[in-house]
Design an enzyme around this catalytic site. Structure first.
Site, mmCIF file in Angstrom:
data_model
loop_
_atom_site.group_PDB
_atom_site.id
_atom_site.type_symbol
_atom_site.label_atom_id
_atom_site.label_comp_id
_atom_site.label_asym_id
_atom_site.label_seq_id
_atom_site.Cartn_x
_atom_site.Cartn_y
_atom_site.Cartn_z
ATOM 1 N N ASP A 1 -20.086 10.112 -11.324
ATOM 2 C CA ASP A 1 -19.434 9.022 -10.581
ATOM 3 C C ASP A 1 -19.482 7.762 -11.439
ATOM 4 O O ASP A 1 -20.557 7.266 -11.771
ATOM 5 C CB ASP A 1 -20.172 8.795 -9.253
ATOM 6 C CG ASP A 1 -19.501 7.737 -8.374
ATOM 7 O OD1 ASP A 1 -18.488 7.144 -8.799
ATOM 8 O OD2 ASP A 1 -20.006 7.507 -7.252
ATOM 9 N N LYS B 1 -24.641 9.113 -11.903
ATOM 10 C CA LYS B 1 -23.891 7.876 -12.100
ATOM 11 C C LYS B 1 -23.695 7.713 -13.603
ATOM 12 O O LYS B 1 -24.650 7.908 -14.379
ATOM 13 C CB LYS B 1 -24.677 6.696 -11.536
ATOM 14 C CG LYS B 1 -24.776 6.705 -10.016
ATOM 15 C CD LYS B 1 -23.433 6.423 -9.376
ATOM 16 C CE LYS B 1 -23.586 6.189 -7.885
ATOM 17 N NZ LYS B 1 -22.282 5.923 -7.249
ATOM 18 N N ASP C 1 -12.955 7.647 -4.589
ATOM 19 C CA ASP C 1 -13.865 7.047 -3.613
ATOM 20 C C ASP C 1 -13.289 5.656 -3.280
ATOM 21 O O ASP C 1 -12.524 5.515 -2.320
ATOM 22 C CB ASP C 1 -15.277 6.987 -4.230
ATOM 23 C CG ASP C 1 -16.303 6.222 -3.403
ATOM 24 O OD1 ASP C 1 -15.935 5.626 -2.377
ATOM 25 O OD2 ASP C 1 -17.498 6.198 -3.781
ATOM 26 N N LYS D 1 -15.785 8.078 3.201
ATOM 27 C CA LYS D 1 -16.881 7.251 3.722
ATOM 28 C C LYS D 1 -16.324 6.543 4.941
ATOM 29 O O LYS D 1 -15.301 5.859 4.843
ATOM 30 C CB LYS D 1 -17.324 6.209 2.687
ATOM 31 C CG LYS D 1 -18.025 6.797 1.471
ATOM 32 C CD LYS D 1 -18.442 5.716 0.480
ATOM 33 C CE LYS D 1 -19.139 6.347 -0.723
ATOM 34 N NZ LYS D 1 -19.357 5.363 -1.808
ATOM 35 N N GLU E 1 -15.809 11.262 -10.297
ATOM 36 C CA GLU E 1 -15.493 10.386 -9.167
ATOM 37 C C GLU E 1 -15.120 8.993 -9.676
ATOM 38 O O GLU E 1 -15.836 8.413 -10.497
ATOM 39 C CB GLU E 1 -16.743 10.328 -8.267
ATOM 40 C CG GLU E 1 -16.561 9.644 -6.934
ATOM 41 C CD GLU E 1 -17.856 9.693 -6.102
ATOM 42 O OE1 GLU E 1 -18.707 10.595 -6.341
ATOM 43 O OE2 GLU E 1 -18.041 8.838 -5.232
ATOM 44 N N GLY F 1 -21.919 8.526 0.552
ATOM 45 C CA GLY F 1 -23.001 7.746 1.147
ATOM 46 C C GLY F 1 -23.028 6.340 0.591
ATOM 47 O O GLY F 1 -22.430 6.061 -0.453
ATOM 48 N N SER G 1 -27.277 11.815 -5.248
ATOM 49 C CA SER G 1 -26.627 10.933 -6.212
ATOM 50 C C SER G 1 -27.716 10.230 -7.014
ATOM 51 O O SER G 1 -28.524 9.495 -6.442
ATOM 52 C CB SER G 1 -25.788 9.910 -5.438
ATOM 53 O OG SER G 1 -25.348 8.880 -6.292
ATOM 54 N N LYS H 1 -25.258 14.681 -8.592
ATOM 55 C CA LYS H 1 -24.230 13.734 -9.057
ATOM 56 C C LYS H 1 -24.913 12.692 -9.929
ATOM 57 O O LYS H 1 -25.918 12.105 -9.521
ATOM 58 C CB LYS H 1 -23.569 13.099 -7.834
ATOM 59 C CG LYS H 1 -22.746 11.851 -8.097
ATOM 60 C CD LYS H 1 -21.972 11.466 -6.830
ATOM 61 C CE LYS H 1 -22.028 9.969 -6.556
ATOM 62 N NZ LYS H 1 -21.342 9.599 -5.305
HETATM 63 O O1 OSB Z 1 -20.118 5.300 -5.259
HETATM 64 O O2 OSB Z 1 -20.818 6.832 -4.010
HETATM 65 C C1 OSB Z 1 -20.954 5.697 -4.454
HETATM 66 C C2 OSB Z 1 -24.226 4.120 -3.230
HETATM 67 C C3 OSB Z 1 -23.813 2.834 -2.994
HETATM 68 C C4 OSB Z 1 -22.515 2.481 -3.277
HETATM 69 C C5 OSB Z 1 -21.609 3.427 -3.768
HETATM 70 C C6 OSB Z 1 -22.013 4.732 -3.993
HETATM 71 C C7 OSB Z 1 -23.364 5.086 -3.757
HETATM 72 C C8 OSB Z 1 -23.917 6.397 -4.009
HETATM 73 C C9 OSB Z 1 -25.156 6.796 -3.243
HETATM 74 O O3 OSB Z 1 -23.482 7.162 -4.860
HETATM 75 C C10 OSB Z 1 -24.895 7.797 -2.188
HETATM 76 C C11 OSB Z 1 -26.048 7.920 -1.225
HETATM 77 O O4 OSB Z 1 -26.932 8.736 -1.503
HETATM 78 O O5 OSB Z 1 -26.069 7.223 -0.195
HETATM 79 MG MG MG Z 2 -18.694 6.855 -5.504
#
Ligand code: OSB
Ligand code: MG
Length: 394
Positions: free
Chosen positions: A206, A181, A256, A280, A231, A308, A153, A179
């Site tokens: 995302d 952001k 999510d 999660k 996402e 994650g 991510s 992925k």
């Molecule tokens: O939205 O998936 C998410 C990290 C912190 C809070 C929300 C998210 C994320 C990530 C990172 O996208 C995922 C990771 O590599 O741990």
């Molecule tokens: Mg997410």
């Protein structure tokens, strides 16, 4: 998509003697991130990791509360989880021996919300249970995979060039899915450029709730880039507008933030709010709920993947076990320890091979050694909650 009818059976459901937990220990540990991580809701450059361990019969089990310091991804914070565990959940866990996962889950259900706090304690219990049975977490929950596919991510970057660099770096390390952001102002043009340079990779985005249904046309532009999914484009608790949006775009929506438990997952699927679910363990309140969501999606042929929260190796080890279940058919946000931290709290650290997979450990419990010396050296606060004497020794 074809629905599968097969039921997942798991050793976890076989009754054993109740476990009398003797004490709960909670602590915060600050770990600097190798690079800042920016999402549509802000940027962080270190992670205040919240670790939990529980002790019974000379064994120790470890878990992690994935809440952040500020209530942005969700309303929970390190502070609220500390309060809720210390004052409500730990006493409920210590009040009498824990018969099984369902028993623990039912005790926690008497308190509303605070899923990340509940999950942290439940993870520690499951690690302990697995160690007691001499089984790996993956075996205990009915995992099938020896290795799991993983992606990365990538946070919002100061420049497109820096993002493209990182995409190249992680692809060359083997990651199976990228992925990105996104947020208004960092979306269509960025995705177009990454897709132009990498026409064949698995690519997703995302938004972490950064758009509204009024952005429908704008979001529909993402349909041109053959994305695996978008996402959580809309508000965290809005299944209605997600269903509306999903009916108007081709790209599968993955939820999510909105999926806070099995009931919400079922509603989202029946309303057509999404076609993919990110599971999660923290967000849904523990394995008990995560397994239920997995089983629901697996029975309906809906793909799931493991999200994650920039966890330390302890939370990551639990994610690896979860992702070994058969329904986790898409690469998870489970990256190598070195993608987040200079040094992790477990030994060995999590490694990604050049095919973009992570090995599922087969040793008892989380399957990694907890580096207590390192954890102790980085601990900021520590509190021990004991079973009261009359209850511990009747
Ligand atoms: O939205 O998936 C998410 C990290 C912190 C809070 C929300 C998210 C994320 C990530 C990172 O996208 C995922 C990771 O590599 O741990
Ligand atoms: Mg997410």
């Amino acid at each position: 998509m074809q629905a599968r009818t097969e039921v997942v059976s798991r050793p976890l459901e076989v009754a054993t003697d109740p476990l009398a937990i003797e004490r709960v220990e909670i602590r915060t540990v600050r770990l600097p991130l190798n690079e800042p991580f920016e999402t549509s809701f802000g940027s962080i450059d270190s992670r205040l990791i919240f670790l939990v361990n529980v002790e019974a019969a000379g064994l120790i089990g470890w878990g992690e509360v994935v809440a952040a310091e500020e209530p942005r991804y969700s309303y929970e914070t390190v502070g609220t989880a500390w309060h809720v565990i210390r004052d409500y959940l730990a006493p409920a866990m210590l009040s009498r021996p824990v018969a099984d996962l369902a028993d623990l889950s039912a005790r926690f259900a008497l308190f509303r919300g605070h899923n990340m706090a509940k999950a942290g304690l439940e993870l520690a219990y499951i690690d302990l249970l697995a160690r007691e049975k001499g089984q790996s977490l993956s075996q205990l929950i009915g995992g099938r995979r020896a290795r799991i596919p993983v992606g990365v991510s990538l946070g919002i970057q100061p420049t497109l060039d820096q993002l493209l660099h990182r995409v190249d770096r992680y692809l060359s390390q083997g990651y199976q899915r990228i992925k990105l952001k996104i947020k208004p102002g960092w979306d269509i043009d960025v995705v177009r450029e990454v897709r132009r340079r990498h026409p064949n990779i698995l690519l997703s985005v995302d938004a972490n709730c950064a758009y509204t249904i009024a952005d429908e046309k704008h979001l529909r532009a993402l349909d041109d880039f053959d994305l695996l999914m978008i996402e959580q484009p809309l508000d965290h608790d809005d299944l209605f507008d997600h269903a509306n949006l999903q009916s108007k775009i081709r790209t599968p929506i993955c939820l999510d933030e909105s999926i806070t438990g099995p009931a919400r997952a079922k509603q989202a699927l029946e309303m057509g709010s999404c076609r993919i679910i990110n599971i999660k363990i923290g967000r849904v309140g523990g394995y008990f709920q995560a397994l239920a969501i997995h089983d629901l999606c697996y029975s309906r042929g809906v793909p799931v993947w493991c999200g994650g929260m920039l966890e330390s190796g302890i939370g990551r080890a639990h994610n690896i076990a979860l992702a070994s279940l058969p329904g986790f058919s898409l690469p998870g946000d489970i990256s190598a320890s070195s993608r987040y931290f200079a040094r992790d709290v477990i030994v060995p650290e999590v490694k990604v091979d050049d095919e973009g997979t992570v090995e599922v450990p087969q040793d008892p419990g989380i399957g990694f050694e907890v580096d207590l010396d390192y954890i102790t050296s980085k601990t900021q606060s520590l509190e021990r909650i004991e079973a009261s004497v009359s209850e511990a020794r009747p």
